[in-house]
Design an enzyme around this catalytic site. Structure first.
Site, PDB file in Angstrom:
ATOM      1  N   ARG A 213       0.875  -1.190   0.000  1.00  0.00           N
ATOM      2  CA  ARG A 213       0.000   0.000   0.000  1.00  0.00           C
ATOM      3  C   ARG A 213       0.900   1.223   0.000  1.00  0.00           C
ATOM      4  O   ARG A 213       1.698   1.411   0.915  1.00  0.00           O
ATOM      5  CB  ARG A 213      -0.921   0.009   1.233  1.00  0.00           C
ATOM      6  CG  ARG A 213      -1.638   1.339   1.402  1.00  0.00           C
ATOM      7  CD  ARG A 213      -2.733   1.309   2.423  1.00  0.00           C
ATOM      8  NE  ARG A 213      -3.898   0.575   1.923  1.00  0.00           N
ATOM      9  CZ  ARG A 213      -5.110   0.661   2.446  1.00  0.00           C
ATOM     10  NH1 ARG A 213      -5.345   1.435   3.484  1.00  0.00           N
ATOM     11  NH2 ARG A 213      -6.109  -0.038   1.934  1.00  0.00           N
TER      12      ARG A 213
ATOM     13  N   HIS B 117      -7.451   0.597  -6.313  1.00  0.00           N
ATOM     14  CA  HIS B 117      -7.638  -0.240  -5.113  1.00  0.00           C
ATOM     15  C   HIS B 117      -8.351  -1.534  -5.547  1.00  0.00           C
ATOM     16  O   HIS B 117      -9.509  -1.760  -5.208  1.00  0.00           O
ATOM     17  CB  HIS B 117      -8.462   0.527  -4.081  1.00  0.00           C
ATOM     18  CG  HIS B 117      -8.448  -0.076  -2.705  1.00  0.00           C
ATOM     19  ND1 HIS B 117      -7.637  -1.147  -2.365  1.00  0.00           N
ATOM     20  CD2 HIS B 117      -9.150   0.237  -1.581  1.00  0.00           C
ATOM     21  CE1 HIS B 117      -7.845  -1.446  -1.090  1.00  0.00           C
ATOM     22  NE2 HIS B 117      -8.752  -0.625  -0.597  1.00  0.00           N
TER      23      HIS B 117
ATOM     24  N   GLN C 205     -10.263  -4.146  -3.120  1.00  0.00           N
ATOM     25  CA  GLN C 205     -11.586  -3.737  -2.628  1.00  0.00           C
ATOM     26  C   GLN C 205     -12.676  -4.144  -3.603  1.00  0.00           C
ATOM     27  O   GLN C 205     -13.765  -4.557  -3.213  1.00  0.00           O
ATOM     28  CB  GLN C 205     -11.602  -2.221  -2.409  1.00  0.00           C
ATOM     29  CG  GLN C 205     -12.928  -1.700  -1.881  1.00  0.00           C
ATOM     30  CD  GLN C 205     -13.225  -2.139  -0.459  1.00  0.00           C
ATOM     31  OE1 GLN C 205     -12.394  -1.992   0.419  1.00  0.00           O
ATOM     32  NE2 GLN C 205     -14.411  -2.689  -0.222  1.00  0.00           N
TER      33      GLN C 205
ATOM     34  N   ASP D 293     -17.229   7.187  -1.774  1.00  0.00           N
ATOM     35  CA  ASP D 293     -16.000   7.075  -0.990  1.00  0.00           C
ATOM     36  C   ASP D 293     -15.725   8.453  -0.397  1.00  0.00           C
ATOM     37  O   ASP D 293     -16.373   9.446  -0.780  1.00  0.00           O
ATOM     38  CB  ASP D 293     -14.853   6.616  -1.926  1.00  0.00           C
ATOM     39  CG  ASP D 293     -13.542   6.326  -1.199  1.00  0.00           C
ATOM     40  OD1 ASP D 293     -13.548   6.193   0.038  1.00  0.00           O
ATOM     41  OD2 ASP D 293     -12.500   6.242  -1.885  1.00  0.00           O
TER      42      ASP D 293
ATOM     43  N   CYS E 297     -16.319   1.560   0.606  1.00  0.00           N
ATOM     44  CA  CYS E 297     -15.135   0.760   0.960  1.00  0.00           C
ATOM     45  C   CYS E 297     -14.737   0.941   2.416  1.00  0.00           C
ATOM     46  O   CYS E 297     -14.077   0.081   2.984  1.00  0.00           O
ATOM     47  CB  CYS E 297     -13.975   1.086   0.027  1.00  0.00           C
ATOM     48  SG  CYS E 297     -13.375   2.788   0.155  1.00  0.00           S
TER      49      CYS E 297
ATOM     50  N   ARG F   9     -13.633  -8.655   2.289  1.00  0.00           N
ATOM     51  CA  ARG F   9     -12.212  -8.421   1.983  1.00  0.00           C
ATOM     52  C   ARG F   9     -11.412  -9.667   2.339  1.00  0.00           C
ATOM     53  O   ARG F   9     -10.499 -10.060   1.614  1.00  0.00           O
ATOM     54  CB  ARG F   9     -11.685  -7.218   2.787  1.00  0.00           C
ATOM     55  CG  ARG F   9     -12.272  -5.873   2.394  1.00  0.00           C
ATOM     56  CD  ARG F   9     -11.867  -5.437   1.014  1.00  0.00           C
ATOM     57  NE  ARG F   9     -10.414  -5.372   0.859  1.00  0.00           N
ATOM     58  CZ  ARG F   9      -9.643  -4.354   1.265  1.00  0.00           C
ATOM     59  NH1 ARG F   9     -10.176  -3.287   1.818  1.00  0.00           N
ATOM     60  NH2 ARG F   9      -8.329  -4.375   1.080  1.00  0.00           N
TER      61      ARG F   9
HETATM   62  N1  NVA Z   1      -9.965   6.709  -1.488  1.00  0.00           N
HETATM   63  C1  NVA Z   1      -9.582   6.285  -0.158  1.00  0.00           C
HETATM   64  C2  NVA Z   1      -9.815   4.814   0.009  1.00  0.00           C
HETATM   65  C3  NVA Z   1      -9.474   4.279   1.373  1.00  0.00           C
HETATM   66  C4  NVA Z   1      -9.676   2.802   1.489  1.00  0.00           C
HETATM   67  C5  NVA Z   1      -8.132   6.652   0.089  1.00  0.00           C
HETATM   68  O1  NVA Z   1      -7.312   6.448  -0.804  1.00  0.00           O
HETATM   69  O2  NVA Z   1      -7.835   7.162   1.165  1.00  0.00           O
HETATM   70  N1   CP Z   2     -11.264  -0.153   2.551  1.00  0.00           N
HETATM   71  C1   CP Z   2      -9.990  -0.210   2.982  1.00  0.00           C
HETATM   72  O1   CP Z   2      -9.049  -0.498   2.236  1.00  0.00           O
HETATM   73  O2   CP Z   2      -9.851   0.022   4.314  1.00  0.00           O
HETATM   74  P1   CP Z   2      -8.471   0.235   5.104  1.00  0.00           P
HETATM   75  O3   CP Z   2      -7.902   1.554   4.677  1.00  0.00           O
HETATM   76  O4   CP Z   2      -8.874   0.223   6.557  1.00  0.00           O
HETATM   77  O5   CP Z   2      -7.537  -0.890   4.772  1.00  0.00           O
END
Ligand code: NVA
Ligand code: CP
Length: 301
Positions: A105, A132, A135, A220, A260, A288
């Site tokens: 990540r 992502h 997800q 989101d 998500c 997930r």
């Molecule tokens: N769009 C959000 C998704 C988090 C799971 C982010 O990148 O922070």
């Molecule tokens: N939806 C998701 O990826 O959650 P986290 O940021 O908690 O991993």
């Protein structure tokens, strides 16, 4: 550089492979509920590199590896040499000598691409600024296990043209459903991602138009990780894009609401929706685990 398969976006797999993963995820969930032991990754180790925060992703990968008889190790940029500037290419080659798969990540999508190019073990994108994909496996599973095939259905994306939106666009291509996106000017999805999806995906400024007759309404956060200094500007730009009961009323009466998570009640979604009867967000989060178990088994089994 090696023959290892990677999962950096949904386009790395064929439609058939993705359909297979969803079916397997549903099966693995049933097996787990029945208390059946299944340990195809005994003795194997997943390295998990996190340069951003996470609850669901970290826990689901760690628990998935535990269910499978393997192990996961958490590597934060702060405590590893990655955070001190050791080249990605070197880190990829070093980790490939020790672990059986790597989950990353991070910020720039190009970083996971570079890592994968030098890794001889499978690499999984666990969120970048662009995509992502993990997800989406859980989201599609959530629809399929409750309602059947997603092909030909309509999904409404309301809000930011962000990493989740890009993965919904790729999902529309791979699973063959319609996607109506509503985002405010200046927050459109990346044109190259959008254009590649053809007329399956439409873009409008009007959330009510996008939600019309949708089977799934999803959104989101308005400010993603790494965009914190833009928060004030974003709160203003996204006014009018909240998924509330009036917006849900445009969709089909049995439409599902997905998110998500983490969510901000009162911003992108009203509490009455996320905590209401059409919301499937807890099942979606739980999936997930099962969807990624299917992915781990496919890549590392
Ligand atoms: N769009 C959000 C998704 C988090 C799971 C982010 O990148 O922070
Ligand atoms: N939806 C998701 O990826 O959650 P986290 O940021 O908690 O991993």
């Amino acid at each position: 550089m090696s023959g290892a398969r990677h999962f950096l976006t949904l386009l790395d797999f064929t439609s058939g492979e993705l359909e297979g993963l969803i079916a397997r995820a549903i099966e693995l969930k049933e097996m787990h509920k029945a208390g059946q032991r299944h340990e195809p990754l005994r003795g194997k180790v997943l390295g998990m590199i996190f340069e951003k925060s996470s609850t669901r992703t970290r826990v689901s990968f760690e628990v998935g590896m535990a269910h499978f008889g393997g192990q996961a190790i958490f590597l934060s940029a702060r405590d590893t040499q990655l955070g001190r500037g050791e080249p990605i290419e070197d880190s990829a080659r070093v980790l490939s000598e020790m672990v059986d798969g790597v989950m990353i990540r991070t910020f720039e999508h190009e970083k996971v691409e570079r890592f994968a190019a030098y890794s001889t073990v499978p690499v999984i994108n666990a969120l970048t600024d662009m995509y992502h994909p993990c997800q989406l496996l859980a989201d599609v599973q959530t629809w399929v296990e409750a309602r059947g095939p997603i092909r030909g259905r309509t999904v409404a994306w309301i809000g930011d043209g962000n990493n989740m939106c890009h993965s919904w666009i790729n999902a529309a291509r791979q699973f063959d459903f319609r996607l109506n996106i509503a985002s405010p000017e200046g927050f459109d999805p990346d044109p190259s991602v959008l254009d590649a999806a053809g007329d399956r995906v439409t873009l409008t400024r009007d959330p009510h138009e996008a939600a019309e007759d949708a089977d799934i309404v999803t959104t989101d956060v308005w400010t993603s990780m790494g965009q914190e200094e833009e928060q004030k500007r974003r709160l203003e730009a996204f006014r009018g894009y909240q998924v509330d009961a009036a917006l849900m009323a445009q969709a089909r009466p049995d439409a599902m609401f997905m998110h998500c998570l983490p969510a901000h009640r009162g911003e992108e979604v009203a509490a009455e929706v996320i905590d209401g009867p059409q919301s499937v967000v807890w099942t979606e989060a739980g999936n997930r685990l099962h969807a990624q178990k299917a992915l781990l088994e496919f890549l590392m089994g």
